[in-house]
Scaffold this active site. Structure first.
Site, short mmCIF file in Angstrom:
data_model
loop_
_atom_site.label_atom_id
_atom_site.label_comp_id
_atom_site.label_asym_id
_atom_site.label_seq_id
_atom_site.Cartn_x
_atom_site.Cartn_y
_atom_site.Cartn_z
N ASN A 23 0.80 -1.23 0.00
CA ASN A 23 0.00 0.00 0.00
C ASN A 23 0.83 1.27 0.00
OD1 ASN A 23 -2.19 -1.63 -0.17
ND2 ASN A 23 -2.86 -1.36 1.94
N ARG A 93 -8.54 -1.68 -7.53
CA ARG A 93 -9.14 -0.39 -7.25
C ARG A 93 -8.11 0.72 -7.11
NH1 ARG A 93 -10.72 1.26 -3.90
NH2 ARG A 93 -12.56 2.37 -4.50
N CYS A 117 -15.86 -3.81 -4.47
CA CYS A 117 -15.12 -5.07 -4.35
C CYS A 117 -15.80 -5.84 -3.21
CB CYS A 117 -13.65 -4.80 -4.03
SG CYS A 117 -13.39 -4.23 -2.36
N ILE A 328 -14.51 0.86 9.22
CA ILE A 328 -14.04 1.46 7.98
C ILE A 328 -14.81 0.95 6.76
CG2 ILE A 328 -12.01 1.84 6.50
CD1 ILE A 328 -11.63 3.13 9.22
C1 EPZ Z 1 -6.63 1.94 1.32
O1 EPZ Z 1 -7.81 1.77 0.57
C2 EPZ Z 1 -5.93 0.59 1.30
N1 EPZ Z 1 -5.57 0.24 -0.08
C3 EPZ Z 1 -6.83 -0.48 1.89
O2 EPZ Z 1 -6.10 -1.71 1.93
C4 EPZ Z 1 -7.16 -0.08 3.33
O3 EPZ Z 1 -8.05 -1.02 3.88
C5 EPZ Z 1 -7.80 1.32 3.34
O4 EPZ Z 1 -6.93 2.27 2.68
C6 EPZ Z 1 -8.06 1.81 4.76
O5 EPZ Z 1 -6.86 1.85 5.47
C7 EPZ Z 1 -4.46 0.79 -0.63
O6 EPZ Z 1 -3.77 1.58 0.00
C8 EPZ Z 1 -4.13 0.38 -2.04
P1 EPZ Z 1 -10.06 4.69 2.08
P2 EPZ Z 1 -8.69 3.08 0.17
O7 EPZ Z 1 -10.24 5.66 0.96
O8 EPZ Z 1 -7.80 4.23 -0.08
C9 EPZ Z 1 -14.75 5.42 2.12
C10 EPZ Z 1 -5.71 -3.99 1.59
O9 EPZ Z 1 -6.21 -5.01 2.11
N2 EPZ Z 1 -14.51 6.33 0.99
O10 EPZ Z 1 -9.22 5.09 3.26
O11 EPZ Z 1 -9.65 2.68 -0.89
C11 EPZ Z 1 -14.46 3.97 1.78
O12 EPZ Z 1 -15.58 3.38 1.16
C12 EPZ Z 1 -6.60 -2.83 1.17
O13 EPZ Z 1 -4.49 -3.83 1.39
C13 EPZ Z 1 -15.58 7.09 0.51
O14 EPZ Z 1 -16.70 7.01 1.01
O15 EPZ Z 1 -9.50 3.31 1.52
C14 EPZ Z 1 -14.16 3.39 3.13
O16 EPZ Z 1 -15.38 3.10 3.78
C15 EPZ Z 1 -8.07 -3.12 1.42
N3 EPZ Z 1 -15.35 7.93 -0.54
C16 EPZ Z 1 -13.45 4.53 3.86
O17 EPZ Z 1 -13.80 5.72 3.14
C17 EPZ Z 1 -14.12 8.04 -1.13
O18 EPZ Z 1 -13.98 8.84 -2.08
C18 EPZ Z 1 -11.93 4.43 3.88
O19 EPZ Z 1 -11.51 4.22 2.56
C19 EPZ Z 1 -13.06 7.26 -0.64
C20 EPZ Z 1 -13.27 6.41 0.43
#
Ligand code: EPZ
Length: 420
Positions: A23, A93, A117, A328
């Site tokens: 990540n 993603r 996903c 989350i």
């Molecule tokens: C990153 O995903 C990581 N992936 C995820 O790891 C990790 O679980 C996540 O951060 C939380 O720490 C990478 O870094 C490639 P978020 P990301 O935006 O950026 C909501 C793994 O197993 N949200 O922090 O997609 C979202 O739906 C993966 O390695 C919105 O609503 O996570 C979630 O509920 C899985 N609108 C929350 O925020 C947006 O525009 C946190 O998502 C963006 C996110």
């Protein structure tokens, strides 16, 4: 499809090399779109997701070369094709992380919406709203994000209503080349973001507040060549810490950093696991009984959501109960029915699961559903009586480098069965 066979009951001991963080590698590779000169990333993990990102950057017209002996990736050239197509983006993603860099450097981008996903709908509204605040014109047509910034992006004060790792990364990269100053408030503070900011600084970006939830970025006209070491994967380290704990063993996690584990350290200690810094990494030992400990996943430095499934596997064989709340993602308990097949006692309602520890789990054929759920089944198999076969391990290969080889090297009876 490959499967992994584990015969449980072995106590793990020895040392495990922790690979570069998936990540961190993914946004760092996207940052290669920003610079005029080559970006070399060292300590690069050999993962399916890294290969997918390399394929996407090559599609954009960049030259991506990998030196496996040096474990480095060099990204050079400039994008000529500004579209990230659905058939590539749907595989991973994190592909959406090319949006900010393409827009900032080339003034245009057409990126497929990533879609959801297994663990949730995963919207990107926070990314898009912030880019619009920086002057981008954005439309969604036929499942694609059509973004234009013909005069380039301009600095803005972005206040995220909720913490988002990906949105913080996309905006940080866009702000590095925007005109004027950007302020990112309620920024995510994960170590991977600190690593991205450090790399951008090496490329000539001007960023203040690194490591805090308020980032100040002074846009520059261009970014240049750099070489940057990718930080160790804190989730891999936390996963192997749970492997030592669930087998009652002792492991040295080479290259792991205590300050990157956040609340995971405190929770492991509460459960009766010793976690201590040692020359070269972290020593994790469990010599007495495991105690139930409660978890609520939160953005860093809280308990990482990417460690929730692994910790649940550990709690299945702890003394007493554990309440695990996932704040989350909306659907990150798919490991529960599979762990239950192995004899775990887990009830979940909405975002919370109650785990009541049992004396032992029983090996069984189980199904991997997403990256972290897959590895939680392997952890359970290490402690279970009898044989566990984990199916669909392609999920695993996205984020863990040779996990069965690393575990076998410290005493696990584990092997990969080539797919039929
Ligand atoms: C990153 O995903 C990581 N992936 C995820 O790891 C990790 O679980 C996540 O951060 C939380 O720490 C990478 O870094 C490639 P978020 P990301 O935006 O950026 C909501 C793994 O197993 N949200 O922090 O997609 C979202 O739906 C993966 O390695 C919105 O609503 O996570 C979630 O509920 C899985 N609108 C929350 O925020 C947006 O525009 C946190 O998502 C963006 C996110």
């Amino acid at each position: 499809m490959d499967r992994i066979l584990i015969r449980g009951g072995r106590v793990l001991s020895g040392s495990i090399p922790i690979s570069g963080a998936k990540n961190a590698a993914l946004p760092l590779m996207a940052a290669g779109l920003l610079s005029d000169g080559p970006l070399t990333l060292t300590n690069a993990p050999d993962l399916a997701d890294v290969a997918t990102m390399a394929g996407l950057l090559a599609h954009h017209g960049l030259d991506v070369s990998r030196d496996t002996s040096q474990r480095s990736i060099t990204i050079s050239g400039a994008a000529t094709d500004l579209e990230a197509p659905y058939d590539l983006v749907r595989k991973m993603r994190a592909s959406v992380l090319v949006l900010g860099p393409l827009l900032a450097r080339h003034g245009r981008a057409r990126v497929s919406l990533p879609g959801g996903c297994a663990i949730g709908t995963r919207p990107v509204d926070l990314h898009l709203k912030a880019l619009e605040q920086m002057g981008a014109e954005i439309e969604i047509t036929a499942g694609y994000i059509e973004a234009r910034a013909p005069q380039g992006l301009k600095g803005a004060r972005i206040i995220f209503p909720q913490v988002s790792v990906g949105a913080t990364e996309n905006i940080l990269m866009a702000a590095a080349l925007a005109r004027g100053q950007s302020e990112i408030v309620n920024a995510a503070r994960e170590p991977e973001i600190t690593d991205l900011a450090a790399c951008l600084m090496r490329m000539g970006a001007r960023i203040e507040g690194i490591g805090t939830d308020r980032l100040l970025v002074e846009g520059v006209a261009s970014l240049s060549a750099a070489t940057h070491p990718i930080i160790a994967d804190r989730i891999e380290a936390g996963t192997f810490a749970c492997a030592a704990a669930i087998t009652g063993g002792s492991l040295l996690l080479q290259g792991a950093r205590l300050d990157h584990l956040g609340a995971v350290t405190r929770t492991l200690r509460e459960a009766g696991v010793d976690v201590a810094e040692e020359e070269g990494g972290l020593r994790v030992t469990r010599s007495n009984g495991l105690r139930g400990a409660d978890v609520m996943t939160e953005p860093f430095p809280g308990f990482a959501t990417d460690m929730q499934a692994q910790f649940m596997a550990l709690m299945c064989v702890a003394e007493g109960a554990s309440m695990i709340t996932e704040t989350i993602f909306e659907n990150r308990f798919m490991h529960v029915p599979e762990l239950s097949r192995m004899g775990a006692r887990i009830n979940f309602h909405g975002a919370s699961a109650i785990v009541r520890g049992v004396k032992h789990l029983s090996g069984a054929p189980v199904m991997a559903t997403d990256l972290r759920a897959s590895v939680s089944l392997i952890l359970a198999g290490l402690a279970a009586e009898g044989e566990t076969i984990v199916n669909r391990v392609y999920h695993l290969d996205r984020g863990y480098e040779r996990v069965e080889a690393k575990l076998a090297a410290v005493g696990a009876d584990i092997e990969r069965l080539a797919g039929r």
